[in-house]
Design a protein around this motif. Sequence first.
Motif, mmCIF file in Angstrom:
data_model
loop_
_atom_site.group_PDB
_atom_site.id
_atom_site.type_symbol
_atom_site.label_atom_id
_atom_site.label_comp_id
_atom_site.label_asym_id
_atom_site.label_seq_id
_atom_site.Cartn_x
_atom_site.Cartn_y
_atom_site.Cartn_z
ATOM 1 N N MET A 1 0.647 -1.294 0.178
ATOM 2 C CA MET A 1 -0.338 -0.432 -0.071
ATOM 3 C C MET A 1 0.546 1.461 0.486
ATOM 4 N N ASP A 2 0.955 2.228 -0.905
ATOM 5 C CA ASP A 2 1.237 3.407 -0.810
ATOM 6 C C ASP A 2 0.605 4.370 -1.111
ATOM 7 N N GLU A 3 -0.526 4.648 -0.295
ATOM 8 C CA GLU A 3 -1.624 5.000 -0.216
ATOM 9 C C GLU A 3 -1.460 5.536 1.959
ATOM 10 N N GLU A 4 -1.340 6.352 2.586
ATOM 11 C CA GLU A 4 -1.809 6.623 3.741
ATOM 12 C C GLU A 4 -2.757 6.854 4.080
ATOM 13 N N LEU A 5 -3.859 6.414 4.661
ATOM 14 C CA LEU A 5 -5.631 7.269 4.705
ATOM 15 C C LEU A 5 -4.962 8.033 6.310
ATOM 16 N N ASP A 6 -6.038 8.934 5.828
ATOM 17 C CA ASP A 6 -6.227 10.806 7.333
ATOM 18 C C ASP A 6 -7.129 9.745 7.973
ATOM 19 N N ARG A 7 -7.382 9.399 9.254
ATOM 20 C CA ARG A 7 -8.059 9.185 9.742
ATOM 21 C C ARG A 7 -8.688 9.312 10.481
ATOM 22 N N THR A 8 -8.455 11.137 10.474
ATOM 23 C CA THR A 8 -9.587 12.132 10.454
ATOM 24 C C THR A 8 -10.524 12.163 9.505
ATOM 25 N N LYS A 9 -11.037 11.457 8.516
ATOM 26 C CA LYS A 9 -10.951 12.522 7.834
ATOM 27 C C LYS A 9 -11.983 10.852 6.984
ATOM 28 N N ALA A 10 -13.437 11.367 6.308
ATOM 29 C CA ALA A 10 -14.236 10.015 5.720
ATOM 30 C C ALA A 10 -13.215 8.919 5.388
ATOM 31 N N VAL A 11 -12.829 8.231 5.437
ATOM 32 C CA VAL A 11 -11.916 6.929 4.927
ATOM 33 C C VAL A 11 -13.155 6.598 3.632
ATOM 34 N N TRP A 12 -14.427 6.422 3.052
ATOM 35 C CA TRP A 12 -14.713 5.904 2.394
ATOM 36 C C TRP A 12 -14.364 7.391 1.306
ATOM 37 N N ARG A 13 -14.281 8.215 1.656
ATOM 38 C CA ARG A 13 -14.267 9.102 1.001
ATOM 39 C C ARG A 13 -12.647 9.477 0.537
ATOM 40 N N GLN A 14 -11.852 9.171 0.778
ATOM 41 C CA GLN A 14 -10.715 9.098 0.387
ATOM 42 C C GLN A 14 -10.198 7.705 -0.302
ATOM 43 N N ALA A 15 -10.422 6.253 0.088
ATOM 44 C CA ALA A 15 -10.463 5.460 -0.125
ATOM 45 C C ALA A 15 -11.168 5.708 -2.185
ATOM 46 N N GLN A 17 -11.275 8.756 -3.019
ATOM 47 C CA GLN A 17 -10.618 9.596 -4.267
ATOM 48 C C GLN A 17 -9.300 8.669 -5.300
ATOM 49 N N ILE A 18 -9.117 7.666 -4.062
ATOM 50 C CA ILE A 18 -7.209 7.299 -4.633
ATOM 51 C C ILE A 18 -8.035 5.901 -5.464
ATOM 52 N N VAL A 19 -8.424 5.410 -5.727
ATOM 53 C CA VAL A 19 -9.359 4.894 -7.219
ATOM 54 C C VAL A 19 -9.664 6.036 -8.382
ATOM 55 N N ALA A 20 -10.001 7.143 -8.180
ATOM 56 C CA ALA A 20 -11.056 8.082 -8.951
ATOM 57 C C ALA A 20 -9.291 8.506 -9.868
ATOM 58 N N ASP A 21 -7.964 9.281 -8.739
ATOM 59 C CA ASP A 21 -7.188 9.042 -9.479
ATOM 60 C C ASP A 21 -6.540 8.118 -9.762
ATOM 61 N N ARG A 22 -6.465 6.750 -9.816
ATOM 62 C CA ARG A 22 -5.922 5.522 -10.464
ATOM 63 C C ARG A 22 -6.528 5.982 -11.913
ATOM 64 N N ILE A 23 -7.650 6.242 -11.821
ATOM 65 C CA ILE A 23 -8.744 6.209 -13.415
ATOM 66 C C ILE A 23 -8.086 7.239 -13.769
ATOM 67 N N LYS A 24 -7.594 8.370 -13.718
ATOM 68 C CA LYS A 24 -7.054 9.860 -13.728
ATOM 69 C C LYS A 24 -5.618 9.651 -14.546
ATOM 70 N N SER A 25 -5.211 8.925 -13.537
ATOM 71 C CA SER A 25 -3.823 8.384 -13.771
ATOM 72 C C SER A 25 -3.781 7.668 -15.320
ATOM 73 N N GLY A 26 -4.768 6.743 -15.565
ATOM 74 C CA GLY A 26 -4.841 5.904 -16.444
ATOM 75 C C GLY A 26 -4.184 4.923 -15.825
ATOM 76 N N THR A 27 -3.486 4.165 -14.766
ATOM 77 C CA THR A 27 -3.751 2.800 -13.625
ATOM 78 C C THR A 27 -4.617 1.605 -13.423
#
Length: 81
Positions: A1-15, A17-27
């Motif tokens: 895992m290369d992503e560190e989640l901020d446990r003070t924010k909504a974890v599902w939103r961060q997850a 965002q990680i998937v959306a970022d991977r889509i945007k980057s072409g991963t």
Amino acid sequence: MDEELDRTKAVWRQAAQIVADRIKSGTYPPGSRVPSTLELATELGIASSTAQKALSYLRREGWLRGETGIGTFVADKPPME
């Protein structure tokens, strides 16, 4: 895992965002399969219900499409906001 989640924010939103970022980057290119709820939960170290919420949100927003019994895939034309 290369992503560190901020446990003070909504974890599902961060997850989501990680998937959306991977889509945007072409991963995860259009039409490709994304990790299952369980795979995503394991990779990010989150509850499977949290991963499910993230993937459901991305489906509603048009980033992903689900195929019953097959998996979840990147939409042919994701929003790329």
